[in-house]
Design a protein around this motif. Structure first.
Motif, PDB file in Angstrom:
ATOM      1  N   SER A 238       0.823  -1.208   0.000  1.00 18.75           N
ATOM      2  CA  SER A 238       0.000   0.000   0.000  1.00 18.75           C
ATOM      3  C   SER A 238       0.859   1.260   0.000  1.00 18.75           C
ATOM      4  CB  SER A 238      -0.909   0.008   1.235  1.00 18.75           C
ATOM      5  OG  SER A 238      -1.800  -1.081   1.196  1.00 18.75           O
ATOM      6  N   ASP A 239       0.386   2.268  -0.709  1.00 17.47           N
ATOM      7  CA  ASP A 239       1.106   3.538  -0.823  1.00 17.47           C
ATOM      8  C   ASP A 239       0.154   4.674  -0.450  1.00 17.47           C
ATOM      9  OD1 ASP A 239       2.813   5.593  -1.422  1.00 17.47           O
ATOM     10  OD2 ASP A 239       3.089   5.062  -3.536  1.00 17.47           O
ATOM     11  N   LYS A 240       0.340   5.242   0.744  1.00 15.03           N
ATOM     12  CA  LYS A 240      -0.466   6.393   1.150  1.00 15.03           C
ATOM     13  C   LYS A 240       0.157   7.631   0.520  1.00 15.03           C
ATOM     14  CE  LYS A 240      -0.388   8.280   5.384  1.00 15.03           C
ATOM     15  NZ  LYS A 240      -0.352   9.769   5.280  1.00 15.03           N
ATOM     16  N   ILE A 241      -0.572   8.275  -0.382  1.00 11.69           N
ATOM     17  CA  ILE A 241       0.027   9.336  -1.187  1.00 11.69           C
ATOM     18  C   ILE A 241      -0.289  10.740  -0.679  1.00 11.69           C
ATOM     19  CG2 ILE A 241       0.226   7.952  -3.279  1.00 11.69           C
ATOM     20  CD1 ILE A 241      -2.385   9.219  -4.280  1.00 11.69           C
ATOM     21  N   THR A 242      -1.226  10.867   0.272  1.00 19.32           N
ATOM     22  CA  THR A 242      -1.527  12.189   0.838  1.00 19.32           C
ATOM     23  C   THR A 242      -0.903  12.304   2.218  1.00 19.32           C
ATOM     24  OG1 THR A 242      -3.634  11.289   1.612  1.00 19.32           O
ATOM     25  CG2 THR A 242      -3.682  12.598  -0.410  1.00 19.32           C
ATOM     26  N   ASN A 243      -0.399  13.497   2.526  1.00 19.44           N
ATOM     27  CA  ASN A 243       0.230  13.743   3.821  1.00 19.44           C
ATOM     28  C   ASN A 243      -0.029  15.182   4.251  1.00 19.44           C
ATOM     29  OD1 ASN A 243       2.001  11.250   4.434  1.00 19.44           O
ATOM     30  ND2 ASN A 243       2.499  11.729   2.303  1.00 19.44           N
ATOM     31  N   ALA A 244      -0.344  15.362   5.528  1.00 19.56           N
ATOM     32  CA  ALA A 244      -0.579  16.700   6.084  1.00 19.56           C
ATOM     33  C   ALA A 244       0.299  16.896   7.317  1.00 19.56           C
ATOM     34  CB  ALA A 244      -2.048  16.866   6.469  1.00 19.56           C
ATOM     35  N   PRO A 245       0.746  18.127   7.559  1.00 18.32           N
ATOM     36  CA  PRO A 245       1.505  18.396   8.784  1.00 18.32           C
ATOM     37  C   PRO A 245       0.683  18.008  10.012  1.00 18.32           C
ATOM     38  CG  PRO A 245       1.571  20.288   7.294  1.00 18.32           C
ATOM     39  CD  PRO A 245       0.558  19.338   6.741  1.00 18.32           C
ATOM     40  N   GLU A 246       1.345  17.426  11.017  1.00 22.77           N
ATOM     41  CA  GLU A 246       0.637  16.988  12.218  1.00 22.77           C
ATOM     42  C   GLU A 246       1.118  17.745  13.456  1.00 22.77           C
ATOM     43  OE1 GLU A 246       1.052  12.785  12.760  1.00 22.77           O
ATOM     44  OE2 GLU A 246      -0.473  12.293  11.266  1.00 22.77           O
ATOM     45  N   GLN A 247       0.164  18.161  14.271  1.00 19.00           N
ATOM     46  CA  GLN A 247       0.501  18.739  15.565  1.00 19.00           C
ATOM     47  C   GLN A 247       0.799  17.615  16.549  1.00 19.00           C
ATOM     48  OE1 GLN A 247      -3.240  20.969  15.697  1.00 19.00           O
ATOM     49  NE2 GLN A 247      -2.083  22.825  16.179  1.00 19.00           N
ATOM     50  N   LYS A 248       1.649  17.922  17.528  1.00 24.21           N
ATOM     51  CA  LYS A 248       1.968  16.954  18.570  1.00 24.21           C
ATOM     52  C   LYS A 248       0.736  16.755  19.459  1.00 24.21           C
ATOM     53  CE  LYS A 248       5.266  16.043  22.291  1.00 24.21           C
ATOM     54  NZ  LYS A 248       6.371  16.606  23.121  1.00 24.21           N
ATOM     55  N   VAL A 249       0.537  15.521  19.903  1.00 26.55           N
ATOM     56  CA  VAL A 249      -0.608  15.184  20.752  1.00 26.55           C
ATOM     57  C   VAL A 249      -0.100  14.570  22.058  1.00 26.55           C
ATOM     58  CG1 VAL A 249      -2.564  13.603  20.990  1.00 26.55           C
ATOM     59  CG2 VAL A 249      -2.266  14.869  18.881  1.00 26.55           C
ATOM     60  N   GLU A 250      -0.673  14.998  23.171  1.00 27.29           N
ATOM     61  CA  GLU A 250      -0.337  14.411  24.469  1.00 27.29           C
ATOM     62  C   GLU A 250      -1.608  13.878  25.125  1.00 27.29           C
ATOM     63  OE1 GLU A 250       1.806  17.049  27.027  1.00 27.29           O
ATOM     64  OE2 GLU A 250       3.614  17.007  25.794  1.00 27.29           O
ATOM     65  N   THR A 251      -1.675  12.558  25.294  1.00 26.36           N
ATOM     66  CA  THR A 251      -2.811  11.925  25.963  1.00 26.36           C
ATOM     67  C   THR A 251      -2.297  10.762  26.799  1.00 26.36           C
ATOM     68  OG1 THR A 251      -4.869  10.693  25.639  1.00 26.36           O
ATOM     69  CG2 THR A 251      -3.239  10.545  23.881  1.00 26.36           C
ATOM     70  N   ASP A 252      -2.938  10.510  27.917  1.00 25.75           N
ATOM     71  CA  ASP A 252      -2.527   9.385  28.768  1.00 25.75           C
ATOM     72  C   ASP A 252      -3.240   8.096  28.369  1.00 25.75           C
ATOM     73  OD1 ASP A 252      -5.056  10.018  29.610  1.00 25.75           O
ATOM     74  OD2 ASP A 252      -4.548  10.289  31.720  1.00 25.75           O
ATOM     75  N   LYS A 253      -4.089   8.179  27.346  1.00 25.35           N
ATOM     76  CA  LYS A 253      -4.816   6.996  26.885  1.00 25.35           C
ATOM     77  C   LYS A 253      -4.046   6.330  25.748  1.00 25.35           C
ATOM     78  CE  LYS A 253      -9.370   8.806  28.156  1.00 25.35           C
ATOM     79  NZ  LYS A 253      -8.904  10.060  28.761  1.00 25.35           N
ATOM     80  N   LYS A 254      -4.124   5.023  25.662  1.00 28.46           N
ATOM     81  CA  LYS A 254      -3.384   4.310  24.621  1.00 28.46           C
ATOM     82  C   LYS A 254      -3.997   2.942  24.342  1.00 28.46           C
ATOM     83  CE  LYS A 254      -0.050   2.480  27.982  1.00 28.46           C
ATOM     84  NZ  LYS A 254       1.368   2.404  28.348  1.00 28.46           N
ATOM     85  N   ILE A 255      -3.598   2.363  23.220  1.00 30.90           N
ATOM     86  CA  ILE A 255      -4.017   1.019  22.843  1.00 30.90           C
ATOM     87  C   ILE A 255      -3.198   0.012  23.650  1.00 30.90           C
ATOM     88  CG2 ILE A 255      -4.095  -0.663  20.952  1.00 30.90           C
ATOM     89  CD1 ILE A 255      -6.091   1.514  20.497  1.00 30.90           C
ATOM     90  N   GLU A 256      -3.877  -0.971  24.232  1.00 33.96           N
ATOM     91  CA  GLU A 256      -3.178  -2.013  24.991  1.00 33.96           C
ATOM     92  C   GLU A 256      -3.444  -3.416  24.439  1.00 33.96           C
ATOM     93  OE1 GLU A 256      -4.325  -1.401  29.048  1.00 33.96           O
ATOM     94  OE2 GLU A 256      -2.849   0.222  29.334  1.00 33.96           O
ATOM     95  N   ASP A 257      -4.430  -3.530  23.554  1.00 40.06           N
ATOM     96  CA  ASP A 257      -4.765  -4.826  22.969  1.00 40.06           C
ATOM     97  C   ASP A 257      -3.583  -5.340  22.135  1.00 40.06           C
ATOM     98  OD1 ASP A 257      -5.668  -6.651  20.801  1.00 40.06           O
ATOM     99  OD2 ASP A 257      -7.654  -6.320  21.655  1.00 40.06           O
ATOM    100  N   PRO A 258      -3.010  -6.509  22.486  1.00 41.22           N
ATOM    101  CA  PRO A 258      -1.829  -7.018  21.777  1.00 41.22           C
ATOM    102  C   PRO A 258      -2.065  -7.225  20.278  1.00 41.22           C
ATOM    103  CG  PRO A 258      -2.201  -8.251  23.810  1.00 41.22           C
ATOM    104  CD  PRO A 258      -3.414  -7.386  23.606  1.00 41.22           C
ATOM    105  N   GLU A 259      -3.256  -7.685  19.932  1.00 41.29           N
ATOM    106  CA  GLU A 259      -3.559  -7.935  18.519  1.00 41.29           C
ATOM    107  C   GLU A 259      -3.573  -6.633  17.727  1.00 41.29           C
ATOM    108  OE1 GLU A 259      -7.183  -9.864  15.866  1.00 41.29           O
ATOM    109  OE2 GLU A 259      -6.990 -10.451  17.971  1.00 41.29           O
TER     110      GLU A 259
END
Length: 394
Positions: A342-363
């Motif tokens: 797969s080739d993602k051809i669009t890109n936009a500048p990203e701001q930094k994000v700070e959150t204490d939430k995250k993915i924990e599901d191993p799969e």
């Protein structure tokens, strides 16, 4: 091109098609970067929308010079703050402004010869651009980015439409946000940007017993606009005012002999300038010339639109809202399912994000760590594969 009297559908197996998709994406990237840069406290939404469309038109004019091909805006720039879900591209007299602390979605698209790149991103309006997005806005943006990255890895040859939605839900749940109902990721083809057209695949992000799409397998050389929209509310948007709708597209499968002169004038201008791609009423009126400009004045335009809509000649993109106080984030991008990955051809500048939430599901974590391109196997193999495959960067 025709084969046995039938039109041959161009796809990514043709290098010229890939080149056009990537050229459209490059213009998209420039346009969205320009709008992000202009998202300052006090900026009007109308001017921000014009900024995006102007960059697309200017860059298209410089692209493929001397070639007799259609090119330009594939989806008009929409700038939707806070609880507005999308499609907000108001008329010139609208005075809506964005302000410090607003969470703003920017959505736009470009095409070269009908080959479309479209993308959307979400930015926080701030006087400190290097400062991170925090709080609920951060949870939303990170959830949207995570779900988008999962979709990128799920929408590939060999996988099925039905594989995608459950994983998207699992991606956003840890962030305490909701997928927005009705949002789809669409397969795109030449001059086809969206719509459940026969043979075109689409992914419904949040299916329900009442709302489903046909299951199908993703195949090489297909193109998709992956669209993720999440809300801090219930994710059940509604239209508050039909008059807010300003983005329309010609319904190509509908024919009707219009009765009113005003309707014929409006429809003639649409067929001439926007035969396949979505457009705004602002672009329709501001770009008209000669007699057409007189025919598209306020009262005449409203009258003509009314008959066109009554007979389903146009498809509207309504401005939808979540509840006041809710926030909505969107991430969208164009991906080419190339034979080598797969080739993602669009890109936009990203701001930094700070959150204490995250993915924990191993799969899910394993999926998100997967490369977008498969490992290349060594050509020299004997018996039980002696050479190791070399990794390719995503």
């Amino acid at each position: 091109m025709a084969e046995n009297g039938e039109q041959v559908e161009l796809d990514l197996s043709d290098d010229k098609v890939v080149t056009k998709y990537k050229a459209a994406a490059e213009i998209c990237n420039k346009a969205i970067a320009a709008v992000i840069e202009a998202c300052k406290d006090g900026a009007t939404v109308v001017e921000l929308c014009k900024t995006g469309d102007d960059v697309i038109n200017k860059e298209c004019a410089k692209s493929f010079k001397g070639k007799q091909i259609e090119k330009g805006v594939a989806f008009p720039t929409c700038v939707s703050p806070n609880s507005i879900v999308g499609h907000f591209s108001p008329q010139p007299d609208n005075t809506t402004t964005i302000k410090e602390g607003d969470l703003v979605k920017i959505d736009l698209g470009c095409h070269i010869d009908g080959f479309i790149a479209t993308q959307a991103t979400t930015v926080l309006v701030t006087s400190s651009p290097d400062g991170p997005i925090t709080g609920k806005a951060a949870d939303l943006v990170e959830a949207a980015r995570t779900a988008f990255n999962a979709a990128l890895r799920l929408m590939k040859p060999g996988k099925r439409v039905s594989d995608v939605a459950p994983k998207l839900q699992a991606c956003v749940e840890p962030f305490g946000v909701s997928l927005v109902e009705g949002v789809m990721s669409h397969q795109m083809k030449q001059f086809i940007i969206d719509g459940e057209i026969a043979g075109n695949k689409c992914v419904l992000n949040k299916p329900s017993p009442e709302h489903k799409v046909e299951d199908a397998e993703f195949e090489p050389n297909e193109v998709y606009a992956i669209d993720i929209v999440v809300s801090s509310g219930e994710g059940k948007p509604r239209m508050l005012d039909e008059k807010e709708t300003t983005v329309y597209k010609r319904a190509l499968d509908v024919e009707y002999k219009l009765k009113l002169k005003a309707s014929r004038a409006v429809f003639s201008e649409i067929n001439k300038r926007f035969p396949a791609m979505p457009f705004t009423l602002r672009a329709l009126t501001e770009g008209a010339e000669g007699e057409a400009k007189q025919d598209l004045t306020g009262a005449q335009l409203r009258l003509g639109l009314h008959e066109c809509l009554n007979h389903s000649l146009l498809h509207g993109y309504p401005v939808l809202h979540e509840k006041q106080g809710d926030l909505v984030a969107q991430i969208k991008g164009t991906v080419l399912l190339m034979p080598n990955g797969s080739d993602k051809i669009t890109n936009a500048p990203e701001q930094k994000v700070e959150t204490d939430k995250k993915i924990e599901d191993p799969e899910l974590l394993q999926l998100l760590a997967t490369s977008l391109k498969p490992r290349k196997s060594s050509k020299k193999k004997s018996g039980a594969a002696k050479a190791e495959a070399e990794p390719v960067a995503a």
